[in-house]
Design a protein around this motif. Structure first.
Motif, PDB file in Angstrom:
ATOM      1  N   LEU A 109     -88.301 -57.411 -74.709  1.00  0.00           N
ATOM      2  CA  LEU A 109     -88.526 -56.307 -75.184  1.00  0.00           C
ATOM      3  C   LEU A 109     -88.306 -55.264 -74.273  1.00  0.00           C
ATOM      4  O   LEU A 109     -88.188 -53.962 -74.589  1.00  0.00           O
ATOM      5  CB  LEU A 109     -90.153 -56.463 -75.097  1.00  0.00           C
ATOM      6  CG  LEU A 109     -90.946 -55.109 -75.916  1.00  0.00           C
ATOM      7  CD1 LEU A 109     -90.328 -54.815 -77.260  1.00  0.00           C
ATOM      8  CD2 LEU A 109     -92.357 -55.177 -75.851  1.00  0.00           C
ATOM      9  N   ARG A 110     -88.321 -55.485 -72.819  1.00  0.00           N
ATOM     10  CA  ARG A 110     -88.169 -54.393 -71.836  1.00  0.00           C
ATOM     11  C   ARG A 110     -86.617 -53.763 -72.080  1.00  0.00           C
ATOM     12  O   ARG A 110     -86.257 -52.955 -71.960  1.00  0.00           O
ATOM     13  CB  ARG A 110     -88.122 -54.887 -70.345  1.00  0.00           C
ATOM     14  CG  ARG A 110     -87.557 -53.855 -69.520  1.00  0.00           C
ATOM     15  CD  ARG A 110     -87.823 -54.120 -68.143  1.00  0.00           C
ATOM     16  NE  ARG A 110     -87.855 -55.524 -67.650  1.00  0.00           N
ATOM     17  CZ  ARG A 110     -86.737 -56.169 -66.860  1.00  0.00           C
ATOM     18  NH1 ARG A 110     -85.832 -55.393 -66.663  1.00  0.00           N
ATOM     19  NH2 ARG A 110     -86.610 -57.348 -66.741  1.00  0.00           N
ATOM     20  N   PHE A 111     -85.838 -54.956 -72.408  1.00  0.00           N
ATOM     21  CA  PHE A 111     -84.376 -54.576 -72.412  1.00  0.00           C
ATOM     22  C   PHE A 111     -84.326 -53.736 -73.526  1.00  0.00           C
ATOM     23  O   PHE A 111     -83.541 -52.652 -73.823  1.00  0.00           O
ATOM     24  CB  PHE A 111     -83.504 -55.927 -72.598  1.00  0.00           C
ATOM     25  CG  PHE A 111     -82.107 -55.698 -73.059  1.00  0.00           C
ATOM     26  CD1 PHE A 111     -81.190 -55.391 -72.339  1.00  0.00           C
ATOM     27  CD2 PHE A 111     -81.710 -55.832 -74.551  1.00  0.00           C
ATOM     28  CE1 PHE A 111     -79.829 -55.557 -72.445  1.00  0.00           C
ATOM     29  CE2 PHE A 111     -80.383 -55.876 -74.837  1.00  0.00           C
ATOM     30  CZ  PHE A 111     -79.617 -55.356 -73.762  1.00  0.00           C
ATOM     31  N   ARG A 112     -84.965 -54.112 -74.830  1.00  0.00           N
ATOM     32  CA  ARG A 112     -84.607 -53.397 -75.889  1.00  0.00           C
ATOM     33  C   ARG A 112     -85.128 -52.021 -75.888  1.00  0.00           C
ATOM     34  O   ARG A 112     -84.515 -50.929 -76.296  1.00  0.00           O
ATOM     35  CB  ARG A 112     -85.508 -54.115 -77.034  1.00  0.00           C
ATOM     36  CG  ARG A 112     -84.703 -55.475 -77.549  1.00  0.00           C
ATOM     37  CD  ARG A 112     -83.476 -55.522 -78.077  1.00  0.00           C
ATOM     38  NE  ARG A 112     -83.606 -54.642 -79.360  1.00  0.00           N
ATOM     39  CZ  ARG A 112     -82.656 -53.963 -80.085  1.00  0.00           C
ATOM     40  NH1 ARG A 112     -81.400 -54.328 -79.441  1.00  0.00           N
ATOM     41  NH2 ARG A 112     -82.789 -53.358 -80.967  1.00  0.00           N
TER      42      ARG A 112
ATOM     43  N   SER B  36     -92.614 -59.915 -66.726  1.00  0.00           N
ATOM     44  CA  SER B  36     -91.160 -59.683 -67.152  1.00  0.00           C
ATOM     45  C   SER B  36     -90.790 -58.397 -67.959  1.00  0.00           C
ATOM     46  O   SER B  36     -89.861 -57.931 -67.974  1.00  0.00           O
ATOM     47  CB  SER B  36     -90.537 -60.966 -67.892  1.00  0.00           C
ATOM     48  OG  SER B  36     -91.389 -60.989 -69.014  1.00  0.00           O
ATOM     49  N   PHE B  37     -91.850 -57.807 -68.609  1.00  0.00           N
ATOM     50  CA  PHE B  37     -91.762 -56.469 -69.312  1.00  0.00           C
ATOM     51  C   PHE B  37     -91.535 -55.518 -68.097  1.00  0.00           C
ATOM     52  O   PHE B  37     -90.589 -54.573 -68.352  1.00  0.00           O
ATOM     53  CB  PHE B  37     -93.062 -56.279 -70.284  1.00  0.00           C
ATOM     54  CG  PHE B  37     -92.893 -54.815 -70.780  1.00  0.00           C
ATOM     55  CD1 PHE B  37     -91.921 -54.866 -71.671  1.00  0.00           C
ATOM     56  CD2 PHE B  37     -93.791 -54.126 -70.751  1.00  0.00           C
ATOM     57  CE1 PHE B  37     -91.812 -53.458 -72.585  1.00  0.00           C
ATOM     58  CE2 PHE B  37     -93.787 -52.918 -71.375  1.00  0.00           C
ATOM     59  CZ  PHE B  37     -93.033 -52.652 -72.391  1.00  0.00           C
ATOM     60  N   SER B  38     -92.266 -55.525 -67.312  1.00  0.00           N
ATOM     61  CA  SER B  38     -92.456 -54.514 -66.083  1.00  0.00           C
ATOM     62  C   SER B  38     -91.333 -55.088 -64.915  1.00  0.00           C
ATOM     63  O   SER B  38     -91.094 -56.119 -64.939  1.00  0.00           O
ATOM     64  CB  SER B  38     -93.457 -53.900 -65.404  1.00  0.00           C
ATOM     65  OG  SER B  38     -94.300 -55.474 -64.812  1.00  0.00           O
ATOM     66  N   THR B  39     -90.908 -54.121 -64.229  1.00  0.00           N
ATOM     67  CA  THR B  39     -89.815 -54.465 -63.204  1.00  0.00           C
ATOM     68  C   THR B  39     -89.900 -53.737 -62.017  1.00  0.00           C
ATOM     69  O   THR B  39     -89.224 -52.501 -62.082  1.00  0.00           O
ATOM     70  CB  THR B  39     -88.448 -54.367 -63.806  1.00  0.00           C
ATOM     71  OG1 THR B  39     -87.408 -55.156 -62.745  1.00  0.00           O
ATOM     72  CG2 THR B  39     -88.089 -53.381 -64.690  1.00  0.00           C
TER      73      THR B  39
END
Length: 135
Positions: free
Chosen positions: A18-21, A76-79
């Motif tokens: 989702l983060r990538f998208r 994993s959504f945040s980084t």
């Protein structure tokens, strides 16, 4: 692999996807990619505040749900590492104002979003989600 580690792994895959998208979806709209990372990090702070608050105040809430959603999905959504790399890249461009703006808005935005999530989760009229991982 322990059941707890499996829960974290199961949550991490959709969070990273989702983060990538999200970041790549807004790249053509937002002039600098690091503002997309800023957005997902602030959203994750809000969601983690809400999740922690619900886990602390709901009797049937499960620490396993926190592992799945908090550590796995939101972790994993945040980084933080991508955030630091992007701040460093802006800093190397000697864009001092943008560097300071990114740092300040990320820290303050994250703190405010976390506080908002905690406050909403502590409201007396909020609903508790049943424990999906009862033993």
């Amino acid at each position: 692999m322990s059941n707890d580690a499996l829960l974290v792994a199961i949550g991490a895959v959709p969070g990273a996807w989702l983060r990538f998208r999200v970041v790549n979806h807004f790249e053509p709209i937002i002039p600098r990619k690091h503002w997309g990372t800023f957005g997902v990090n602030v959203i994750a702070c809000f969601a983690l505040g809400l999740l922690v608050s619900l886990e602390q105040s709901c009797a049937q809430a499960s620490s396993r749900m926190l592992l799945l959603l908090g550590t796995g999905f939101l972790g994993s959504f945040s980084t933080f590492s991508t955030f630091m790399a992007e701040v460093f890249a802006v800093l190397r461009e000697r864009a001092w104002g943008e560097t300071f703006g990114l740092l300040a808005s990320s820290v303050l935005g994250g703190l405010l979003a976390m506080e908002l999530g905690l406050a909403i989760g502590q409201r007396p009229d909020r609903m508790c989600v049943p424990d999906l991982f009862e033993e």
